[in-house]
Scaffold this motif. Structure first.
Motif, PDB file in Angstrom:
ATOM      1  N   ALA A   1      29.618 -19.577  13.102  1.00 30.30           N
ATOM      2  CA  ALA A   1      28.679 -18.639  12.724  1.00 30.30           C
ATOM      3  C   ALA A   1      28.588 -18.928  11.021  1.00 30.30           C
ATOM      4  N   ASP A   2      29.456 -19.221  10.446  1.00 30.89           N
ATOM      5  CA  ASP A   2      29.435 -19.353   9.027  1.00 30.89           C
ATOM      6  C   ASP A   2      28.347 -20.663   8.378  1.00 30.89           C
ATOM      7  N   ILE A   3      28.810 -21.555   9.515  1.00 26.72           N
ATOM      8  CA  ILE A   3      27.856 -22.763   8.963  1.00 26.72           C
ATOM      9  C   ILE A   3      26.626 -22.514   9.146  1.00 26.72           C
ATOM     10  N   ARG A   4      26.278 -21.798  10.444  1.00 31.23           N
ATOM     11  CA  ARG A   4      24.807 -21.358  10.839  1.00 31.23           C
ATOM     12  C   ARG A   4      24.181 -20.343   9.743  1.00 31.23           C
ATOM     13  N   ILE A   5      24.799 -19.377   9.155  1.00 28.06           N
ATOM     14  CA  ILE A   5      24.423 -18.471   7.911  1.00 28.06           C
ATOM     15  C   ILE A   5      24.068 -19.318   6.864  1.00 28.06           C
ATOM     16  N   MET A   6      24.713 -20.253   6.466  1.00 31.61           N
ATOM     17  CA  MET A   6      24.851 -21.126   5.198  1.00 31.61           C
ATOM     18  C   MET A   6      23.371 -21.909   5.291  1.00 31.61           C
ATOM     19  N   ARG A   7      23.307 -22.648   6.532  1.00 31.13           N
ATOM     20  CA  ARG A   7      22.408 -23.421   6.789  1.00 31.13           C
ATOM     21  C   ARG A   7      20.770 -22.518   6.660  1.00 31.13           C
ATOM     22  N   ARG A   8      20.948 -21.307   7.121  1.00 28.56           N
ATOM     23  CA  ARG A   8      19.703 -20.548   7.210  1.00 28.56           C
ATOM     24  C   ARG A   8      19.294 -20.036   5.786  1.00 28.56           C
ATOM     25  N   ILE A   9      20.437 -19.889   4.948  1.00 29.87           N
ATOM     26  CA  ILE A   9      20.053 -19.503   3.659  1.00 29.87           C
ATOM     27  C   ILE A   9      19.568 -20.705   2.956  1.00 29.87           C
ATOM     28  N   LEU A  10      20.057 -21.694   2.982  1.00 35.32           N
ATOM     29  CA  LEU A  10      19.642 -22.997   2.464  1.00 35.32           C
ATOM     30  C   LEU A  10      18.025 -23.157   2.828  1.00 35.32           C
ATOM     31  N   ARG A  11      17.802 -23.107   4.148  1.00 34.70           N
ATOM     32  CA  ARG A  11      16.458 -23.400   4.772  1.00 34.70           C
ATOM     33  C   ARG A  11      15.508 -22.404   4.186  1.00 34.70           C
ATOM     34  N   ASP A  12      15.674 -21.147   4.073  1.00 34.82           N
ATOM     35  CA  ASP A  12      14.755 -19.873   3.742  1.00 34.82           C
ATOM     36  C   ASP A  12      14.648 -19.969   2.560  1.00 34.82           C
ATOM     37  N   THR A  13      15.607 -20.169   1.534  1.00 38.00           N
ATOM     38  CA  THR A  13      15.264 -20.176   0.321  1.00 38.00           C
ATOM     39  C   THR A  13      14.634 -21.240  -0.412  1.00 38.00           C
ATOM     40  N   GLN A  14      14.984 -22.499   0.267  1.00 41.66           N
ATOM     41  CA  GLN A  14      14.440 -23.833  -0.308  1.00 41.66           C
ATOM     42  C   GLN A  14      12.698 -24.105   0.544  1.00 41.66           C
ATOM     43  N   ASP A  15      12.730 -23.849   1.678  1.00 45.09           N
ATOM     44  CA  ASP A  15      11.558 -24.010   2.502  1.00 45.09           C
ATOM     45  C   ASP A  15      10.629 -22.995   2.550  1.00 45.09           C
ATOM     46  N   ARG A  16      11.259 -21.696   2.640  1.00 43.91           N
ATOM     47  CA  ARG A  16      10.232 -20.465   2.925  1.00 43.91           C
ATOM     48  C   ARG A  16      10.009 -19.616   1.810  1.00 43.91           C
ATOM     49  N   GLY A  17      10.677 -19.812   0.558  1.00 40.56           N
ATOM     50  CA  GLY A  17      10.610 -19.160  -0.825  1.00 40.56           C
ATOM     51  C   GLY A  17      11.267 -17.985  -0.725  1.00 40.56           C
ATOM     52  N   ARG A  18      12.159 -17.587   0.049  1.00 44.46           N
ATOM     53  CA  ARG A  18      12.738 -16.313   0.235  1.00 44.46           C
ATOM     54  C   ARG A  18      13.838 -16.042  -0.492  1.00 44.46           C
ATOM     55  N   SER A  19      14.412 -14.825  -0.990  1.00 37.33           N
ATOM     56  CA  SER A  19      15.445 -14.595  -1.662  1.00 37.33           C
ATOM     57  C   SER A  19      16.858 -14.704  -0.977  1.00 37.33           C
ATOM     58  N   ILE A  20      17.827 -15.030  -1.425  1.00 39.67           N
ATOM     59  CA  ILE A  20      19.206 -14.867  -0.826  1.00 39.67           C
ATOM     60  C   ILE A  20      19.372 -13.483  -0.297  1.00 39.67           C
ATOM     61  N   ASP A  21      19.051 -12.408  -0.898  1.00 40.31           N
ATOM     62  CA  ASP A  21      19.417 -11.207  -0.394  1.00 40.31           C
ATOM     63  C   ASP A  21      18.586 -10.978   0.837  1.00 40.31           C
ATOM     64  N   SER A  22      17.349 -11.315   0.784  1.00 40.54           N
ATOM     65  CA  SER A  22      16.433 -10.879   1.772  1.00 40.54           C
ATOM     66  C   SER A  22      17.075 -11.627   3.125  1.00 40.54           C
ATOM     67  N   VAL A  23      17.421 -12.789   2.920  1.00 37.28           N
ATOM     68  CA  VAL A  23      17.891 -13.853   4.048  1.00 37.28           C
ATOM     69  C   VAL A  23      19.104 -12.979   4.717  1.00 37.28           C
ATOM     70  N   ILE A  24      20.255 -12.514   3.864  1.00 34.56           N
ATOM     71  CA  ILE A  24      21.365 -12.076   4.433  1.00 34.56           C
ATOM     72  C   ILE A  24      21.008 -10.742   5.136  1.00 34.56           C
ATOM     73  N   GLU A  25      20.270 -10.061   4.334  1.00 30.90           N
ATOM     74  CA  GLU A  25      19.779  -8.642   5.150  1.00 30.90           C
ATOM     75  C   GLU A  25      19.524  -9.003   6.476  1.00 30.90           C
ATOM     76  N   GLN A  26      18.442  -9.997   6.599  1.00 31.55           N
ATOM     77  CA  GLN A  26      17.762 -10.045   8.008  1.00 31.55           C
ATOM     78  C   GLN A  26      18.837 -10.684   8.762  1.00 31.55           C
ATOM     79  N   TYR A  27      19.750 -11.545   8.408  1.00 30.15           N
ATOM     80  CA  TYR A  27      20.743 -12.009   9.053  1.00 30.15           C
ATOM     81  C   TYR A  27      21.611 -11.018   9.961  1.00 30.15           C
TER      82      TYR A  27
END
Length: 211
Positions: free
Chosen positions: A136-162
């Motif tokens: 799970a820790d690898i998956r959340i890190m990958r999702r943070i990188l993907r959503d912040t870099q590719d989808r222009g989202r903030s880290i806070d919003s990605v973590i909240e959704q996760y």
């Protein structure tokens, strides 16, 4: 081989597990004329009938977000050697895009998505069921990188959704489907040995089907 049913491989796993990488790596080991990759993400339900504010509430990690009826119908068409018109999804507008892609039947179909093993009809069509199992820790890190870099989202919003949606949905719906898998691949696309073994197994199944 053309008179035989295509070989269908399902590749499932949680968001950020590396399942897409695994599916693409397997895909790349075959002649492109004999294999097709279909993403479950293309089959999110059409939401044209909903107001935009309602569409924003969509839980994309829930089984009901997918139009599995259409996906199943399309797989049936491909196994009958008939072409399909695969939908696409417009994430900006949270509904199905107008464009479609023509997919012609191939000898091997890779179906990839977080919940493809959750639907019994889809499972029953698969010759090989794969679950990509990543911590799970690898998956959340990958999702943070993907959503912040590719989808222009903030880290806070990605973590909240996760924490509010993705993680509970994973535990409730995705993780339990691991028990249906014939093969469990740890560490996703980094696992070259498992990917090579999968490709070898698929070739064996194709040979068996063609005799």
């Amino acid at each position: 081989m053309n008179s035989n049913r295509p070989v269908i491989i399902g590749v499932a796993g949680g968001t950020g597990s590396g399942k897409t990488t695994v599916a693409k790596e397997i895909f790349n080991q075959f002649n492109q004329s004999s294999i097709v990759l279909i993403e479950q993400d293309a089959y999110y339900k059409n939401q044209d009938h909903l107001a935009f504010e309602e569409r924003l509430k969509t839980n994309y990690d829930h089984p009901l977000a997918f139009d599995n009826e259409l996906l199943y119908a399309h797989l049936m068409q491909l196994t009958d050697r008939s072409p399909i018109f695969k939908p696409a999804y417009d994430y900006a507008n949270h509904t199905r895009a107008k464009e479609v892609s023509k997919i012609v039947p191939k000898d091997v179909i890779i179906l990839e998505g977080i919940l493809i093993l959750e639907d019994e009809r889809l499972r029953s069509m698969m010759d090989i069921k794969v679950f990509v199992d990543t911590d799970a820790d690898i998956r959340i890190m990958r999702r943070i990188l993907r959503d912040t870099q590719d989808r222009g989202r903030s880290i806070d919003s990605v973590i909240e959704q996760y924490t509010k949606v993705v993680r509970p949905m994973h535990l409730q719906f995705v993780e339990p489907t691991k028990r249906y898998a014939d093969v469990i691949i740890p560490e996703g696309g980094e696992n070259k040995v498992a990917i090579d073994l999968m490709a070898t197994k698929i070739r064996t199944v194709i040979e068996q089907q063609s005799t």
